[in-house]
Design a protein around this motif. Sequence first.
Motif, short mmCIF file in Angstrom:
data_model
loop_
_atom_site.label_atom_id
_atom_site.label_comp_id
_atom_site.label_asym_id
_atom_site.label_seq_id
_atom_site.Cartn_x
_atom_site.Cartn_y
_atom_site.Cartn_z
N ARG A 249 -4.58 -10.19 9.02
CA ARG A 249 -4.74 -10.52 7.72
C ARG A 249 -4.87 -9.26 6.82
N THR A 250 -5.15 -8.24 7.32
CA THR A 250 -5.05 -6.68 6.55
C THR A 250 -3.70 -6.29 6.62
N ASP B 82 -8.66 0.21 7.88
CA ASP B 82 -8.42 0.35 6.37
C ASP B 82 -7.00 0.93 6.34
N SER B 83 -6.95 1.35 4.98
CA SER B 83 -5.56 1.96 4.49
C SER B 83 -5.12 3.22 5.30
N PHE C 20 -1.62 2.50 0.39
CA PHE C 20 -2.07 0.90 0.47
C PHE C 20 -3.73 0.71 -0.12
N LEU D 77 -4.84 -2.80 -2.00
CA LEU D 77 -5.89 -3.43 -1.23
C LEU D 77 -7.07 -3.73 -2.01
N LEU E 128 -14.09 -4.10 3.31
CA LEU E 128 -12.88 -3.32 3.47
C LEU E 128 -12.58 -2.66 1.87
N GLU F 222 -12.45 1.19 0.89
CA GLU F 222 -11.20 1.87 0.37
C GLU F 222 -12.04 2.71 -0.95
N LEU G 136 1.39 -3.21 -4.93
CA LEU G 136 1.67 -3.09 -3.79
C LEU G 136 3.11 -2.37 -3.38
N GLY H 245 -1.60 3.37 7.70
CA GLY H 245 -0.66 4.32 7.49
C GLY H 245 -0.27 5.00 8.99
N GLU I 173 3.48 5.87 4.76
CA GLU I 173 2.32 5.75 5.54
C GLU I 173 1.20 5.81 4.51
N ARG J 199 -2.11 -8.51 4.10
CA ARG J 199 -2.05 -8.05 2.87
C ARG J 199 -1.17 -6.99 2.26
N CYS J 200 -0.82 -6.19 3.16
CA CYS J 200 0.02 -4.74 2.95
C CYS J 200 1.59 -5.19 3.11
N ARG J 201 1.64 -6.22 3.58
CA ARG J 201 3.01 -6.85 3.69
C ARG J 201 3.48 -5.91 5.00
N LEU J 202 2.63 -5.53 5.71
CA LEU J 202 3.52 -4.71 6.97
C LEU J 202 3.72 -5.40 8.01
N GLU K 45 6.05 -7.51 7.65
CA GLU K 45 7.33 -7.78 7.57
C GLU K 45 8.14 -6.69 8.23
N ILE K 46 7.48 -5.47 8.60
CA ILE K 46 8.37 -4.29 9.18
C ILE K 46 7.66 -3.97 10.52
N LEU K 47 6.62 -4.47 10.88
CA LEU K 47 6.15 -4.29 12.16
C LEU K 47 6.01 -5.50 13.08
#
Lengths: 143, 95
Positions: B72-73, B41-42, A109, A113, A45, A49, A98, B46, A106, B76-79, B81-83
């Motif tokens: 885990r990914t 990935d990022s 990240f 990362l 990953l 990135e 972050l 998004g 969107e 890592r981006c704290r998503l 918490e909202i998804l």
Amino acid sequence: MIPTHTTELDIPAESRFVATARNFVADAARHGGWMDDQRLDDLRLVVSETVTNALHAQATSSVDELIHVVAAVYADRIEIEVTDSAGGFEPPDEAPALPEPDLRREGGFGLPLIEALSDEASFTRTPSGTRVRVVVFRDPPAA
Amino acid sequence: MVHVLGEIDLATAPQYRSELIAAASASTALAIDLTDCDLIDSVGLGVTVGGARRMWGAGGQFAVVTNDRIRRTFERCRLDEILDLVDAPEALPAA
């Protein structure tokens, strides 16, 4: 410390070559004794990135040069350098934090990362672009 | 249900986005199955956030089915918490 081996790859600035770079570094890691585990996922990953950032930077600058990837494998870590030719990009002093989770966001990240998954990350301006150097230790840092 | 095989990155995210938009416009409850996905990935993260906003903005439901490495990914981006991240399709909220 001397790397057990170093490999280099030049990829065209096209999105499909992100996977090529990812697999190239993962193969170098396996050759150096890494196992298919969570840390190899992290490494893949990070490479994605880093190379994606290089592609974006070059696209923004309308530059079509090859992107240079170096993977140096050591007993305990891998050092990766990704160099683009997108002149004009001002590298950050350090990867940004972050952002707060937000459904309206969107993007943003990628750099966090890289920061979260690697043990070191640095951005250096070169005469023609940016070199990103990231270090990933085989064993994750103790929490 | 949108079922993704393989890896979501800069190259494959456009297809992921178009599949997600097509499914979102055809349903009031959408689940994205990433259990057979090896990497996101990022860019893919998004796109997923955009799908959630689209569905929830229209009053619909949206959930992501993950395996451990994909979860885990997101975390890592704290998503997480909202998804709505679930481990199996059976855990999805009823439509």
